[in-house]
Design a protein around this motif. Sequence first.
Motif, PDB file in Angstrom:
ATOM      1  N   VAL A   1      33.102  42.882  49.026  1.00 20.72           N
ATOM      2  CA  VAL A   1      34.542  42.915  49.317  1.00 20.72           C
ATOM      3  C   VAL A   1      35.362  43.075  48.044  1.00 20.72           C
ATOM      4  N   PHE A   2      34.961  42.396  46.977  1.00 21.46           N
ATOM      5  CA  PHE A   2      35.685  42.481  45.714  1.00 21.46           C
ATOM      6  C   PHE A   2      34.865  43.201  44.641  1.00 21.46           C
ATOM      7  N   GLN A   3      34.015  44.104  45.072  1.00 20.12           N
ATOM      8  CA  GLN A   3      33.208  44.852  44.108  1.00 20.12           C
ATOM      9  C   GLN A   3      34.085  45.807  43.307  1.00 20.12           C
ATOM     10  N   ILE A   4      33.820  45.890  42.022  1.00 23.68           N
ATOM     11  CA  ILE A   4      34.542  46.825  41.164  1.00 23.68           C
ATOM     12  C   ILE A   4      33.595  47.927  40.724  1.00 23.68           C
ATOM     13  N   GLU A   5      34.146  48.942  40.107  1.00 23.62           N
ATOM     14  CA  GLU A   5      33.335  50.093  39.706  1.00 23.62           C
ATOM     15  C   GLU A   5      32.228  49.653  38.770  1.00 23.62           C
ATOM     16  N   GLY A   6      31.021  50.132  39.028  1.00 23.55           N
ATOM     17  CA  GLY A   6      29.870  49.758  38.225  1.00 23.55           C
ATOM     18  C   GLY A   6      28.966  48.760  38.927  1.00 23.55           C
ATOM     19  N   GLY A   7      29.449  48.200  40.065  1.00 17.77           N
ATOM     20  CA  GLY A   7      28.594  47.338  40.859  1.00 17.77           C
ATOM     21  C   GLY A   7      28.844  45.855  40.704  1.00 17.77           C
ATOM     22  N   SER A   8      29.542  45.426  39.648  1.00 18.39           N
ATOM     23  CA  SER A   8      29.803  44.000  39.504  1.00 18.39           C
ATOM     24  C   SER A   8      30.991  43.609  40.362  1.00 18.39           C
ATOM     25  N   GLY A   9      31.218  42.324  40.485  1.00 24.14           N
ATOM     26  CA  GLY A   9      32.335  41.883  41.305  1.00 24.14           C
ATOM     27  C   GLY A   9      32.295  40.383  41.491  1.00 24.14           C
ATOM     28  N   LEU A  10      32.962  39.927  42.535  1.00 28.20           N
ATOM     29  CA  LEU A  10      33.092  38.506  42.812  1.00 28.20           C
ATOM     30  C   LEU A  10      32.105  38.100  43.895  1.00 28.20           C
ATOM     31  N   GLY A  11      31.207  37.160  43.562  1.00 29.55           N
ATOM     32  CA  GLY A  11      30.280  36.649  44.557  1.00 29.55           C
ATOM     33  C   GLY A  11      31.006  35.714  45.511  1.00 29.55           C
ATOM     34  N   LEU A  12      30.820  35.922  46.802  1.00 30.20           N
ATOM     35  CA  LEU A  12      31.539  35.134  47.805  1.00 30.20           C
ATOM     36  C   LEU A  12      30.631  34.243  48.633  1.00 30.20           C
ATOM     37  N   THR A  13      29.337  34.525  48.662  1.00 33.32           N
ATOM     38  CA  THR A  13      28.424  33.738  49.490  1.00 33.32           C
ATOM     39  C   THR A  13      27.618  32.741  48.655  1.00 33.32           C
ATOM     40  N   TYR A  14      27.944  32.620  47.406  1.00 29.29           N
ATOM     41  CA  TYR A  14      27.304  31.637  46.520  1.00 29.29           C
ATOM     42  C   TYR A  14      28.329  31.259  45.453  1.00 29.29           C
ATOM     43  N   VAL A  15      28.256  30.048  44.937  1.00 25.33           N
ATOM     44  CA  VAL A  15      29.328  29.566  44.060  1.00 25.33           C
ATOM     45  C   VAL A  15      28.837  29.053  42.706  1.00 25.33           C
ATOM     46  N   THR A  16      27.596  29.331  42.367  1.00 20.21           N
ATOM     47  CA  THR A  16      27.124  28.908  41.041  1.00 20.21           C
ATOM     48  C   THR A  16      27.983  29.530  39.946  1.00 20.21           C
ATOM     49  N   GLY A  17      28.261  30.831  40.068  1.00 22.38           N
ATOM     50  CA  GLY A  17      29.097  31.495  39.082  1.00 22.38           C
ATOM     51  C   GLY A  17      30.496  30.920  39.041  1.00 22.38           C
ATOM     52  N   ALA A  18      31.028  30.567  40.219  1.00 24.84           N
ATOM     53  CA  ALA A  18      32.370  29.982  40.266  1.00 24.84           C
ATOM     54  C   ALA A  18      32.404  28.636  39.552  1.00 24.84           C
ATOM     55  N   LEU A  19      31.365  27.833  39.735  1.00 24.48           N
ATOM     56  CA  LEU A  19      31.318  26.538  39.060  1.00 24.48           C
ATOM     57  C   LEU A  19      31.182  26.694  37.545  1.00 24.48           C
ATOM     58  N   VAL A  20      30.420  27.698  37.128  1.00 22.20           N
ATOM     59  CA  VAL A  20      30.324  27.981  35.692  1.00 22.20           C
ATOM     60  C   VAL A  20      31.703  28.335  35.146  1.00 22.20           C
ATOM     61  N   LYS A  21      32.441  29.164  35.907  1.00 24.43           N
ATOM     62  CA  LYS A  21      33.786  29.546  35.488  1.00 24.43           C
ATOM     63  C   LYS A  21      34.723  28.340  35.420  1.00 24.43           C
ATOM     64  N   VAL A  22      34.570  27.406  36.351  1.00 24.68           N
ATOM     65  CA  VAL A  22      35.400  26.194  36.313  1.00 24.68           C
ATOM     66  C   VAL A  22      35.205  25.473  34.985  1.00 24.68           C
ATOM     67  N   GLY A  23      33.948  25.286  34.601  1.00 26.37           N
ATOM     68  CA  GLY A  23      33.677  24.613  33.335  1.00 26.37           C
ATOM     69  C   GLY A  23      34.187  25.383  32.136  1.00 26.37           C
ATOM     70  N   GLN A  24      33.950  26.685  32.124  1.00 27.20           N
ATOM     71  CA  GLN A  24      34.372  27.505  30.996  1.00 27.20           C
ATOM     72  C   GLN A  24      35.885  27.565  30.862  1.00 27.20           C
ATOM     73  N   LEU A  25      36.575  27.762  31.981  1.00 29.38           N
ATOM     74  CA  LEU A  25      38.030  27.884  31.936  1.00 29.38           C
ATOM     75  C   LEU A  25      38.704  26.530  31.714  1.00 29.38           C
ATOM     76  N   ALA A  26      38.059  25.448  32.156  1.00 33.01           N
ATOM     77  CA  ALA A  26      38.578  24.120  31.849  1.00 33.01           C
ATOM     78  C   ALA A  26      38.497  23.859  30.350  1.00 33.01           C
ATOM     79  N   ALA A  27      37.385  24.281  29.744  1.00 30.69           N
ATOM     80  CA  ALA A  27      37.254  24.144  28.295  1.00 30.69           C
ATOM     81  C   ALA A  27      38.309  24.966  27.576  1.00 30.69           C
ATOM     82  N   SER A  28      38.565  26.157  28.110  1.00 35.60           N
ATOM     83  CA  SER A  28      39.604  27.006  27.520  1.00 35.60           C
ATOM     84  C   SER A  28      40.973  26.357  27.631  1.00 35.60           C
ATOM     85  N   ALA A  29      41.248  25.721  28.780  1.00 31.58           N
ATOM     86  CA  ALA A  29      42.536  25.053  28.963  1.00 31.58           C
ATOM     87  C   ALA A  29      42.715  23.908  27.984  1.00 31.58           C
ATOM     88  N   ILE A  30      41.639  23.184  27.728  1.00 32.26           N
ATOM     89  CA  ILE A  30      41.704  22.057  26.794  1.00 32.26           C
ATOM     90  C   ILE A  30      42.001  22.527  25.374  1.00 32.26           C
TER      91      ILE A  30
END
Length: 212
Positions: free
Chosen positions: A126-155
């Motif tokens: 649904v959110f695939q971009i050119e080249g085949g990558s995109g946003l995973g919607l049926t699994y959230v491991t990547g989303a949780l990694v992003k939470v940690g990374q972006l929280a660190a960035s916010a700090i």
Amino acid sequence: MLDTHRNITLACALSALAGYVDSIGYLHLGGLFVSFMSGNSTRLGVSLAAAHWWDASAALGLIVLFVVGAGFGSLIVRGRSRYCQCWLLLVEALLLAGAGLGHALGAHDDLAVAAIVLAMGLENAVFQIEGGSGLGLTYVTGALVKVGQLAASAITGGPRFAWLPNLMLWAALVAGGVGGALAYRAINLAAIWFAAAVALLLAVFAAVTAKR
């Protein structure tokens, strides 16, 4: 991709749908998944190590179907038309409805499960971009990694709430999982009809809110 209210709403709704469907699949299959292929891959490895060939073949079959679904979804959105998300979600709704209909007519539930797995693989385009990558919607491991990374960035001075949409994706999947488990316990595999209806509504939403 989680940069607009429209995309966040659609992504969270689809993540909740995936959690709902995966709970149904998990309970119906006794511990295998219809959308979380990391879990199935682990089960495949454990089954192979224990020489449980039937269990290994079941896990592998689900993985193959999911990959086929993901590839089919990629073909649908490859044209980059205005309504590609809508068409993809319509196909997902049809697959889920086909699973519900097959179960209602007494067909072997393996056919229903196959349609469900194809639908879940499809959804990730649904959110695939050119080249085949995109946003995973049926699994959230990547989303949780992003939470940690972006929280660190916010700090350390980055955007204060950039982590929030990814946390919402995770929460939506968990909430959907609760709903799927309750629905399955009440009406068994017939619960998939609700998923088909939601996918259809999201197809309409995608069409109405498509960029001009």
